[in-house]
Design an enzyme around this catalytic site. Structure first.
Site, PDB file in Angstrom:
ATOM      1  N   ASP A  81       0.839  -1.199   0.000  1.00 36.89           N
ATOM      2  CA  ASP A  81       0.000   0.000   0.000  1.00 36.89           C
ATOM      3  C   ASP A  81       0.871   1.243   0.000  1.00 36.89           C
ATOM      4  O   ASP A  81       0.563   2.238  -0.653  1.00 36.89           O
ATOM      5  CB  ASP A  81      -0.882   0.040   1.261  1.00 36.89           C
ATOM      6  CG  ASP A  81      -1.934  -1.053   1.231  1.00 36.89           C
ATOM      7  OD1 ASP A  81      -1.992  -1.784   0.214  1.00 36.89           O
ATOM      8  OD2 ASP A  81      -2.674  -1.174   2.225  1.00 36.89           O
TER       9      ASP A  81
ATOM     10  N   CYS B  18     -35.904  -1.935  36.370  1.00 37.03           N
ATOM     11  CA  CYS B  18     -35.837  -1.380  37.732  1.00 37.03           C
ATOM     12  C   CYS B  18     -36.691  -0.130  37.905  1.00 37.03           C
ATOM     13  O   CYS B  18     -36.706   0.469  38.974  1.00 37.03           O
ATOM     14  CB  CYS B  18     -34.386  -1.086  38.096  1.00 37.03           C
ATOM     15  SG  CYS B  18     -33.705   0.286  37.159  1.00 37.03           S
TER      16      CYS B  18
ATOM     17  N   GLU C 159     -22.982  -6.151 -12.574  1.00 35.23           N
ATOM     18  CA  GLU C 159     -23.750  -5.830 -11.376  1.00 35.23           C
ATOM     19  C   GLU C 159     -22.827  -5.096 -10.397  1.00 35.23           C
ATOM     20  O   GLU C 159     -21.695  -5.523 -10.175  1.00 35.23           O
ATOM     21  CB  GLU C 159     -24.236  -7.146 -10.752  1.00 35.23           C
ATOM     22  CG  GLU C 159     -25.357  -7.000  -9.797  1.00 35.23           C
ATOM     23  CD  GLU C 159     -26.743  -7.136 -10.460  1.00 35.23           C
ATOM     24  OE1 GLU C 159     -26.830  -7.120 -11.711  1.00 35.23           O
ATOM     25  OE2 GLU C 159     -27.720  -7.239  -9.711  1.00 35.23           O
TER      26      GLU C 159
ATOM     27  N   LYS D 275     -26.069 -15.296  -9.376  1.00 31.63           N
ATOM     28  CA  LYS D 275     -26.979 -14.212  -9.705  1.00 31.63           C
ATOM     29  C   LYS D 275     -26.778 -13.151  -8.627  1.00 31.63           C
ATOM     30  O   LYS D 275     -27.248 -13.288  -7.502  1.00 31.63           O
ATOM     31  CB  LYS D 275     -28.427 -14.698  -9.727  1.00 31.63           C
ATOM     32  CG  LYS D 275     -29.397 -13.621 -10.162  1.00 31.63           C
ATOM     33  CD  LYS D 275     -30.762 -14.190 -10.448  1.00 31.63           C
ATOM     34  CE  LYS D 275     -31.703 -13.129 -11.032  1.00 31.63           C
ATOM     35  NZ  LYS D 275     -31.706 -11.856 -10.356  1.00 31.63           N
TER      36      LYS D 275
ATOM     37  N   LYS E 124     -33.512 -19.530  -8.577  1.00 29.81           N
ATOM     38  CA  LYS E 124     -33.635 -18.657  -7.404  1.00 29.81           C
ATOM     39  C   LYS E 124     -33.489 -19.466  -6.111  1.00 29.81           C
ATOM     40  O   LYS E 124     -34.123 -20.506  -5.949  1.00 29.81           O
ATOM     41  CB  LYS E 124     -35.006 -17.969  -7.401  1.00 29.81           C
ATOM     42  CG  LYS E 124     -35.249 -17.104  -8.631  1.00 29.81           C
ATOM     43  CD  LYS E 124     -34.672 -15.729  -8.455  1.00 29.81           C
ATOM     44  CE  LYS E 124     -35.674 -14.845  -7.732  1.00 29.81           C
ATOM     45  NZ  LYS E 124     -35.235 -13.436  -7.743  1.00 29.81           N
TER      46      LYS E 124
ATOM     47  N   CYS F  98     -29.163  -1.669  38.597  1.00 25.05           N
ATOM     48  CA  CYS F  98     -30.334  -2.233  37.910  1.00 25.05           C
ATOM     49  C   CYS F  98     -30.106  -3.727  37.680  1.00 25.05           C
ATOM     50  O   CYS F  98     -29.073  -4.143  37.149  1.00 25.05           O
ATOM     51  CB  CYS F  98     -30.514  -1.500  36.585  1.00 25.05           C
ATOM     52  SG  CYS F  98     -31.622  -2.321  35.431  1.00 25.05           S
TER      53      CYS F  98
ATOM     54  N   ASP G 107       0.810   4.246  -2.641  1.00 23.48           N
ATOM     55  CA  ASP G 107       0.575   5.644  -2.243  1.00 23.48           C
ATOM     56  C   ASP G 107       1.654   6.571  -2.781  1.00 23.48           C
ATOM     57  O   ASP G 107       1.383   7.697  -3.196  1.00 23.48           O
ATOM     58  CB  ASP G 107       0.517   5.759  -0.716  1.00 23.48           C
ATOM     59  CG  ASP G 107      -0.761   5.123  -0.170  1.00 23.48           C
ATOM     60  OD1 ASP G 107      -1.686   4.897  -0.973  1.00 23.48           O
ATOM     61  OD2 ASP G 107      -0.804   4.846   1.039  1.00 23.48           O
TER      62      ASP G 107
ATOM     63  N   ARG H 267     -29.842  -0.059 -15.366  1.00 21.07           N
ATOM     64  CA  ARG H 267     -30.701  -0.858 -16.237  1.00 21.07           C
ATOM     65  C   ARG H 267     -31.941  -0.080 -16.655  1.00 21.07           C
ATOM     66  O   ARG H 267     -32.381  -0.160 -17.795  1.00 21.07           O
ATOM     67  CB  ARG H 267     -31.113  -2.143 -15.505  1.00 21.07           C
ATOM     68  CG  ARG H 267     -32.052  -2.999 -16.298  1.00 21.07           C
ATOM     69  CD  ARG H 267     -32.268  -4.340 -15.612  1.00 21.07           C
ATOM     70  NE  ARG H 267     -33.060  -5.211 -16.449  1.00 21.07           N
ATOM     71  CZ  ARG H 267     -34.376  -5.202 -16.496  1.00 21.07           C
ATOM     72  NH1 ARG H 267     -35.054  -4.360 -15.736  1.00 21.07           N
ATOM     73  NH2 ARG H 267     -35.028  -6.030 -17.281  1.00 21.07           N
TER      74      ARG H 267
ATOM     75  N   GLU I 184       3.852   1.648  -1.228  1.00 20.17           N
ATOM     76  CA  GLU I 184       4.436   1.904  -2.555  1.00 20.17           C
ATOM     77  C   GLU I 184       3.381   2.475  -3.513  1.00 20.17           C
ATOM     78  O   GLU I 184       3.656   3.393  -4.286  1.00 20.17           O
ATOM     79  CB  GLU I 184       5.052   0.612  -3.118  1.00 20.17           C
ATOM     80  CG  GLU I 184       6.333   0.235  -2.391  1.00 20.17           C
ATOM     81  CD  GLU I 184       6.794  -1.201  -2.636  1.00 20.17           C
ATOM     82  OE1 GLU I 184       7.985  -1.464  -2.446  1.00 20.17           O
ATOM     83  OE2 GLU I 184       5.953  -2.052  -2.987  1.00 20.17           O
TER      84      GLU I 184
HETATM   85  S1  IVH Z   1     -27.553 -12.322 -17.421  1.00 24.65           S
HETATM   86  C1  IVH Z   1     -29.459 -11.254 -21.244  1.00 24.65           C
HETATM   87  N1  IVH Z   1     -26.085 -12.990 -15.381  1.00 24.65           N
HETATM   88  O1  IVH Z   1     -30.363 -10.367 -12.889  1.00 24.65           O
HETATM   89  C2  IVH Z   1     -28.843 -11.745 -19.982  1.00 24.65           C
HETATM   90  N2  IVH Z   1     -27.862 -11.441 -15.028  1.00 24.65           N
HETATM   91  O2  IVH Z   1     -33.270 -10.809 -13.729  1.00 24.65           O
HETATM   92  C3  IVH Z   1     -29.556 -11.284 -18.783  1.00 24.65           C
HETATM   93  N3  IVH Z   1     -28.021 -10.604 -12.727  1.00 24.65           N
HETATM   94  O3  IVH Z   1     -31.003  -7.363 -14.430  1.00 24.65           O
HETATM   95  C4  IVH Z   1     -28.726 -11.093 -17.626  1.00 24.65           C
HETATM   96  N4  IVH Z   1     -26.317 -11.752 -11.917  1.00 24.65           N
HETATM   97  O4  IVH Z   1     -28.733  -7.491 -13.330  1.00 24.65           O
HETATM   98  C5  IVH Z   1     -27.119 -12.260 -15.803  1.00 24.65           C
HETATM   99  N5  IVH Z   1     -24.684 -13.662 -13.649  1.00 24.65           N
HETATM  100  C6  IVH Z   1     -25.712 -12.918 -14.089  1.00 24.65           C
HETATM  101  C7  IVH Z   1     -26.443 -12.068 -13.233  1.00 24.65           C
HETATM  102  C8  IVH Z   1     -27.521 -11.339 -13.743  1.00 24.65           C
HETATM  103  C9  IVH Z   1     -27.281 -10.872 -11.643  1.00 24.65           C
HETATM  104  C10 IVH Z   1     -29.166  -9.679 -12.732  1.00 24.65           C
HETATM  105  C11 IVH Z   1     -29.100  -8.716 -13.874  1.00 24.65           C
HETATM  106  C12 IVH Z   1     -30.483  -8.639 -14.452  1.00 24.65           C
HETATM  107  C13 IVH Z   1     -31.272  -9.522 -13.562  1.00 24.65           C
HETATM  108  C14 IVH Z   1     -32.179 -10.355 -14.435  1.00 24.65           C
END
Ligand code: IVH
Length: 722
Positions: free
Chosen positions: A70, A460, A214, A155, A363, A480, A74, A176, A72
């Site tokens: 760090d 108390c 993201e 995701k 999910k 208390c 800086d 987005r 170096e």
């Molecule tokens: S691919 C056309 N990959 O999830 C491809 N999306 O519900 C579409 N997201 O708004 C996206 N991690 O921001 C992709 N590894 C990932 C992701 C990802 C998070 C988010 C993305 C998008 C939302 C879609």
């Protein structure tokens, strides 16, 4: 990886150029700066230095593997600042100095994406994913017996961003938005060190490119942000990492973006054309390979948390694996994304207006749920702070049933307009403790009750007070009952006297029996009586007695911090314990004594002085001593003296890879005890590298340097035993 030889060479030359004398000029701001700049310009250019700094930012922020210290970094940063101060025309948007400048502001104007940012279809279990696999084969005309290769990646649960580079320079970034158009946030994105300001797309005949990714805040940094708020008496805590990241990208104050520690992962190469506008995407026939390519240009991409799976079964197994491990992951993820890996297949399948047909989100089980707020109870802490706690109808959140949630303080409840009887949205995010995101005022039927914060202590009945600059109401009664018990719980806990097997339930029980009137009584228990209690026996009473006796010999640093003196924590206790022969010496300590100790502030001093002025406290400590508790400084309390012939005296050391013989902290402590200094990066300043399993780039770098002594864990341990 980035072609880094030249950069490394350049770095070494620059660090050599920065002689001690020149380092002094840079750090102390001496006035020979003009000469220094002249000398610099003979051999180096601003652009070269800027590239070098960008490279080291990438090593640090993207790869988590810095190769200079760090200090170096800086130094080099100060150097470029001086160059730009001296000649303003050198400042451009691509200069690393602009990452920490507030000169430019994003417009937040609506801008169109080069290609629409679609959403993802959702799946929730293995069967859903098998259905997806079937539909992929149908759409792409693939024999149902054949396997489709999928890339599976996290995701990320943050804010979507789209970033454009033209002629290798970051020119625009946007949120987005509605998928077709988003808000322009370029200047905020420039503050993220995980986003390169320039990248060599031109080496691949790409003139314009759009990347998707993201923005998010690591969980531990998020915790830190809120801890800082609490410390500063700010009750308006950040709700969760996602909102804190998206909010941080939309602030007019780009410095605030920088402060929030936001990082960005890239997960899609969505558009790439040459100078004639012809698509260049065909260069990559696999999604996985396109992400590797972006990684090689210095972008942060998922690594071990992304996998090319040979068929849907492997993809399902990888999704389940990460669902199990999600809490250990440094970032919030709400699922995995399964993508058909072959780009030509993706193109054959196309998209609906809502989502691509070649990708699907898997999910994880919900971490958010709605519930009813049944009641608010009040807890009294060891220094009397009153914490309101919401009792809610139990809900399952990512595998854990939640029925109690801290509401922090009165202000928090009012700012969120939370009422008893409200329907509330509850979230448990990873290892972040559960919290109430919001209430739903629309769902009220009029029976809800606004909170009336108690005026008196629930334990108390003493009138509560609210010290200036503090967020919590406090019970000022030191005697208390609730506080007395909380202090005892803390006294015996791991963090304090560390009495094994002695927890709150025993304390409650012995207290009810009238055996624990003060902390000192813990050391004068009658084990004959205890062994006759229901649930006890001779053995368990003996064990307890052994554990309590063992704790009597603790270093006084533990005893001091176990007393629950406000703000006097473990670190301060260690510092003070170094300075005294006996705990009761503190009776004679005034402000000036505390002032002599670095890192001890006036508030701690005031509280310790007040504690040792109180006759009851002195009596209690004397009583402890009469029961055999150690009040004298022990060897462990003394500042560490390393013998001149210690095996690692004067050496710098670094541990890398997975250690199997000892924990990392433990190893570092051992090294320090043997006279070594732990450092964090491989550089010419490193003497010893200890390698565990799966050592990676640090080992390679050290081997290349040829000056570093490389040893295994066993060799390290043998060396120490000498
Ligand atoms: S691919 C056309 N990959 O999830 C491809 N999306 O519900 C579409 N997201 O708004 C996206 N991690 O921001 C992709 N590894 C990932 C992701 C990802 C998070 C988010 C993305 C998008 C939302 C879609």
């Amino acid at each position: 990886m980035i072609p880094s030889n030249e950069i490394q060479q350049g770095t070494n030359q620059l660090l050599q150029f920065l002689t001690d004398e020149r380092r002094n000029i840079l750090t102390k701001g001496a006035n020979d700066i003009e000469q220094l700049i002249k000398d610099f310009s003979k051999d180096f250019t601003h652009q070269q230095l800027n590239e070098i700094l960008q490279f080291h930012e990438m090593r640090y922020a993207v790869m988590n593997d810095p190769i200079i210290t760090d200090f170096e970094y800086d130094l080099l940063f100060k150097l470029i600042e001086q160059l730009e101060n001296h000649d303003n025309s050198l400042v451009s948007k691509d200069s690393v100095t602009q990452r920490v400048s507030s000169d430019h502001v994003s417009s937040f104007e609506t801008v169109n994406h080069l290609v629409p940012m679609l959403s993802l279809d959702n799946s929730y279990n293995g069967d859903d994913l098998r259905d997806f696999d079937t539909s992929v084969k149908k759409l792409a005309n693939i024999n149902p017996e054949e396997d489709v290769i999928y890339t599976v990646e996290p995701k990320f649960d943050g804010g979507s961003i789209a970033i454009i580079y033209k002629n290798d320079q970051l020119t625009r970034a946007a949120t987005r938005g509605n998928g077709t158009a988003g808000d322009e946030i370029t200047e905020n994105i420039r503050k993220l060190k995980t986003i390169p300001l320039t990248a060599k797309f031109s080496d691949y005949n790409i003139a314009e490119v759009e990347l998707r990714g993201e923005a998010l805040i690591p969980k531990d940094h998020f915790k830190k942000l809120n801890e800082e708020k609490i410390k500063a008496g700010d009750t308006n805590l950040y709700a969760n990492p996602r909102n804190t990241a998206t909010g941080g990208l939309r602030t007019k104050d780009a410095m605030e973006t920088a402060r929030r520690g936001i990082e960005a992962f890239i997960f899609q190469l969505s558009y790439a054309v040459d100078s004639e506008g012809s698509s260049q995407l065909e260069q990559w026939n696999s999604h996985y390979a396109s992400i590797d390519f972006l990684s090689s240009l210095g972008f942060k991409v998922p690594t071990i948390e992304k996998k090319k799976c040979k068929n849907i079964d492997e993809a399902i197994a990888f999704c389940s694996y990460w669902e199990e491990k999600r809490d250990d992951y440094a970032y919030e993820i709400d699922g995995m994304v399964v993508k058909v890996d072959a780009i030509d297949l993706q193109e054959r399948m196309g998209s609906t207006s809502h989502h691509p047909r070649w990708a699907i989100a898997y999910k994880f089980k919900a971490k958010q749920a709605t519930s009813k707020l049944l009641n608010i109870e009040y807890q009294v802490g060891k220094i009397g702070s009153i914490t309101p706690v919401a009792k809610i109808s139990p809900v399952a959140l990512a595998g854990v049933t939640v029925s109690s949630i801290s509401l922090h303080n009165e202000e928090f409840i009012h700012s969120k307009d939370i009422r008893i009887g409200d329907t509330v949205l509850v979230e448990r995010a990873g290892d972040v403790i559960p919290y109430i995101v919001k209430s739903f005022p629309d769902l009220r039927d009029g029976s809800e009750k606004e909170l009336i914060f108690p005026k008196a202590c629930p334990s108390c009945n003493t009138e509560l007070v609210k010290p200036e600059n503090e967020a919590a109401w406090r019970c000022p009664n030191y005697q208390c009952e609730a506080q007395v018990l909380q202090r005892m719980y803390y006294h015996v806990s791991k963090d304090a006297m560390n009495i094994d097997g002695f927890g709150p339930s025993y304390i409650d029980r012995f207290y009810e029996m009238g055996w624990l009137n003060s902390m000192a009584d813990i050391y004068n228990l009658d084990y004959d009586q205890i062994q006759n209690l229901e649930g006890f026996g001779q053995k368990s009473a003996e064990k307890l007695s052994q554990n309590i006796n063992k704790s009597k010999a603790n270093p006084i640093s533990r005893l001091l911090s176990s007393l629950s003196i406000h703000h006097f924590g473990k670190r301060a206790s260690k510092l003070i314990a170094q300075e005294i022969d006996h705990v009761l010496d503190l009776q004679n300590w005034g402000d000036e004594k505390f002032e002599e100790i670095k890192d001890i502030g006036p508030v701690v001093a005031k509280n310790v002085i007040a504690y040792f002025k109180e006759e009851a406290n002195i009596e209690m400590l004397k009583q402890m001593e009469s029961y055999g508790v150690n009040l004298k400084q022990t060897e462990a309390d003394k500042p560490k003296q390393v013998a001149a012939d210690a095996p690692l005296i004067g050496k710098t050391i670094l541990f890398t890879g997975t250690l199997t013989k000892m924990g990392r902290k433990e190893a570092q402590q051992m090294a320090e005890n043997a006279g070594a200094k732990n450092i964090s990066a491989v550089s010419k300043n490193l003497n010893i590298l200890v390698v565990g399993e799966k050592a990676g780039s640090k080992l390679k770098k050290a081997q290349a340097l040829e000056t570093v002594e490389i040893m295994t864990e066993d060799e390290f341990l043998t060396l120490l035993s000498k």
